[in-house]
Enzyme design. Structure first.
Site, PDB file in Angstrom:
ATOM      1  N   PHE A   2       4.635  19.029 -24.709  1.00 60.81           N
ATOM      2  CA  PHE A   2       6.083  19.177 -24.859  1.00 60.81           C
ATOM      3  C   PHE A   2       6.482  19.062 -26.337  1.00 60.81           C
ATOM      4  CE2 PHE A   2       5.438  17.762 -20.493  1.00 60.81           C
ATOM      5  CZ  PHE A   2       6.138  18.741 -19.810  1.00 60.81           C
ATOM      6  N   LYS A   4      13.654  -2.965 -14.819  1.00 53.77           N
ATOM      7  CA  LYS A   4      12.709  -3.935 -15.377  1.00 53.77           C
ATOM      8  C   LYS A   4      13.422  -4.905 -16.312  1.00 53.77           C
ATOM      9  CE  LYS A   4       8.468  -2.722 -13.938  1.00 53.77           C
ATOM     10  NZ  LYS A   4       7.397  -3.629 -13.505  1.00 53.77           N
ATOM     11  N   LEU A  23       0.813  -1.228   0.000  1.00 53.82           N
ATOM     12  CA  LEU A  23       0.000   0.000   0.000  1.00 53.82           C
ATOM     13  C   LEU A  23       0.841   1.270   0.000  1.00 53.82           C
ATOM     14  CD1 LEU A  23      -2.971  -0.946   2.385  1.00 53.82           C
ATOM     15  CD2 LEU A  23      -2.789  -1.209  -0.099  1.00 53.82           C
ATOM     16  N   TYR A  73      14.457   3.177 -14.227  1.00 55.64           N
ATOM     17  CA  TYR A  73      13.233   2.369 -14.181  1.00 55.64           C
ATOM     18  C   TYR A  73      13.258   1.282 -15.255  1.00 55.64           C
ATOM     19  CZ  TYR A  73       8.412   1.130 -15.342  1.00 55.64           C
ATOM     20  OH  TYR A  73       7.278   0.430 -15.662  1.00 55.64           O
TER      21      TYR A  73
END
Length: 319
Positions: free
Chosen positions: A203, A142, A33, A138
């Site tokens: 952008f 992975k 959580l 990140y």
């Protein structure tokens, strides 16, 4: 099947857990959580609050037919300023899970991977055979888990599947996207429609695309969840299989904004800002392998439908 869903209180994990219950599976959700929500855990599941790296061994000792692993840190920007959080939270935690899977003989693992493993693509649509060269921590974390799964499958007979997502959007009834730090385009645009933001930032409008804005591949979260169910069925002992999941159709930032204007009836002001470094002009998935090997095909590919589902969820949460 008796299944363990890590991160099942999060966006994609909760939708997948709900679909698993509807399909008749016995589901245990584990989530600390830290970013998930207790009220997003689907009815009909058993919920365990905790860090999967710490509780995996105890849980899997009960005997499970498979694990669907969604629990992860997933903010690209944060991963670059606090890489340790991602190597620890994603890679170390997943290695603990893999060791528990090996120890207790859990036969299947379906992993929530990402298109960020590819980095800036040289060819579009992106095939699973494309070079992997992530441009952020990140994506690198992975990819490291993908490599570990390949090794564990070969060495220990694990039936492993990695599903590399592109842009996930939409909602499924009470289950939808609600991040404390929101970085995804559709929910950000909808925040403008709700009056929570003054405008949406675009952008760059000088990209080499039809309307000058970046193009991305959007997939409905329910189509994504259904791919996980198919991956469980088609996982093969001793193999690690990788599938891209996307619509196969790109939508520009401008198209997304226009669609949100139509769905919400709000003008949604937009401000053009300079390009962001590292943003590719076009990111589209080639999902032929998933179609051929899993029998998977997106059923909710219409952008207006994706936005409408997200809008209904967002309005309900706001009210």
């Amino acid at each position: 099947m008796r299944l363990l869903v890590t991160g099942g209180a999060g966006y994609v994990g909760s939708v997948c857990a709900a679909r698993l219950v509807e399909s008749g599976h016995e589901v245990t959700v584990v989530d600390d959580l830290s970013t998930g929500h207790a009220d997003a855990v689907p009815a009909g599941t058993r919920f365990v609050q905790g860090d999967i790296g710490e509780v995996a061994g105890t849980l899997l000792a009960e005997g499970f037919d498979g694990v669907l692993h969604f629990a992860a840190k997933s903010l690209v920007g944060e991963s670059m300023v606090d890489p340790a959080k991602y190597w620890q939270g994603n890679v170390v935690t997943s290695l603990k899970l893999l060791d528990a899977i090996k120890e207790h003989g859990t036969p299947r693992l379906v992993f929530s991977s990402t298109a960020a493993t590819y980095g800036e693509p040289k060819e579009v649509p992106i095939q699973e055979t494309a070079p992997t060269s992530p441009t952020n921590t990140y994506g690198a974390s992975k990819l490291a888990i993908d490599h570990a799964m390949t090794s564990y499958a070969a060495a220990h007979g694990l039936a492993a599947v990695s599903l590399r997502y592109f842009n996930v959007a939409g909602a499924y009834g009470q289950f939808g996207e609600r991040h404390a730090t929101e970085t995804h385009l559709i929910p950000l645009v909808l925040q403008v429609a709700l009056g929570q933001r003054e405008q949406i930032q675009v952008f760059g409008d000088d990209w080499p695309t039809e309307d000058g804005t970046c193009v991305r591949d959007y997939i409905h979260v329910v189509d994504l969840a259904d791919a996980h169910l198919l991956a469980l069925e088609h996982a093969t002992a001793g193999e690690h299989r990788i599938f891209n999941l996307g619509n196969g159709t790109g939508f520009s930032v401008q198209q997304v904004i226009e669609t949100c204007r139509t769905v919400t009836g709000h003008p949604i002001p937009a401000k053009i800002s300079p390009r962001r470094a590292g943003d590719p002009a076009v990111l589209i998935a080639a999902s032929d392998r998933a179609r051929e090997d899993l029998g998977w095909k997106p059923q909710r590919a219409d952008l207006a439908g994706i936005v409408a589902d997200a809008w209904e969820f967002t309005k309900a949460r706001t009210n």
